[in-house]
Enzyme design. Sequence first.
Site: not given
Ligand code: PXP
Length: 261
Positions: A16, A52, A54, A58, A110, A160, A203
Amino acid sequence: MSQTCSKPAYLRLGVNIDHVATIRNARGGLHPDPVHAAQLAVEAGADGITAHLREDRRHISDDDIAKLKAELTRPLNLEMAATEEMLGIALKHRPHACCLVPERRQELTTEGGLDVVAGHNLLTDYIAPIREAGIRVSLFIDPEPSQIEASAAVGADVVELHTGRYCEAAIHDERETVDVELRRLAEAATLSAAAGLEVHAGHGLTFDTVGPVAAMPEIVELNIGHFLIGEAIFGGLHSSVRRMRALMDTARAEISGSVSA
Ligand code: PXP
């Protein structure tokens, strides 16, 4: 797929890149470019890129999504809220997958999973045109049986599983909660796969927390962002992605070794 009868599937790493855009946007310019970061992550072993878009823009921008779609050599997973605006953007750019997430303007990230149980009827209608366009639909949910059943019922391809609670407990060294949360995730992964859903997770994952999740055989993709981008400050993005990839491979190899072929 049972842990005792077959080799677990390859575990994909989705990187990400949102927080490359966070740094860029702090000065409003063009540097660092999240698309360049995505290309470096792919060279280092990422199997896909997640971004993402948003509602408040941002971090990732509309232009980033267009550029990612045009230039990426790996699948793009577009995270988005289930709004009309995002539906139009998804149908225009046709990413490999859309991951539907809850979104509130005030949150830092999130914070919880999507409430698929409460949104059942709306989500069924929302998902249908995305799938008809050939885009896979993933729902970001808490590891709860009711949310998994609802995800299958609304027609999602993927769930997920939110690993945030596990990772928070690990950061604060709350061992009992870590065990409880890992059990919830493992049970949710098994239940999701049995319901015919592809299972992803993510996450808050770090080098220290990825192992036990990567060792859950039903999980086939991890999406990791903030930690990898933060770690890149110290050793570079290539190094942070390579190390995460290696930790995932090690955890997977350990369970492969423990299953009978
Ligand atoms: N999966 C989803 C659905 C998320 O919203 C996020 C955060 O944008 C992530 C994974 C990745 O999380 P992190 O940035 O904490 O690794």
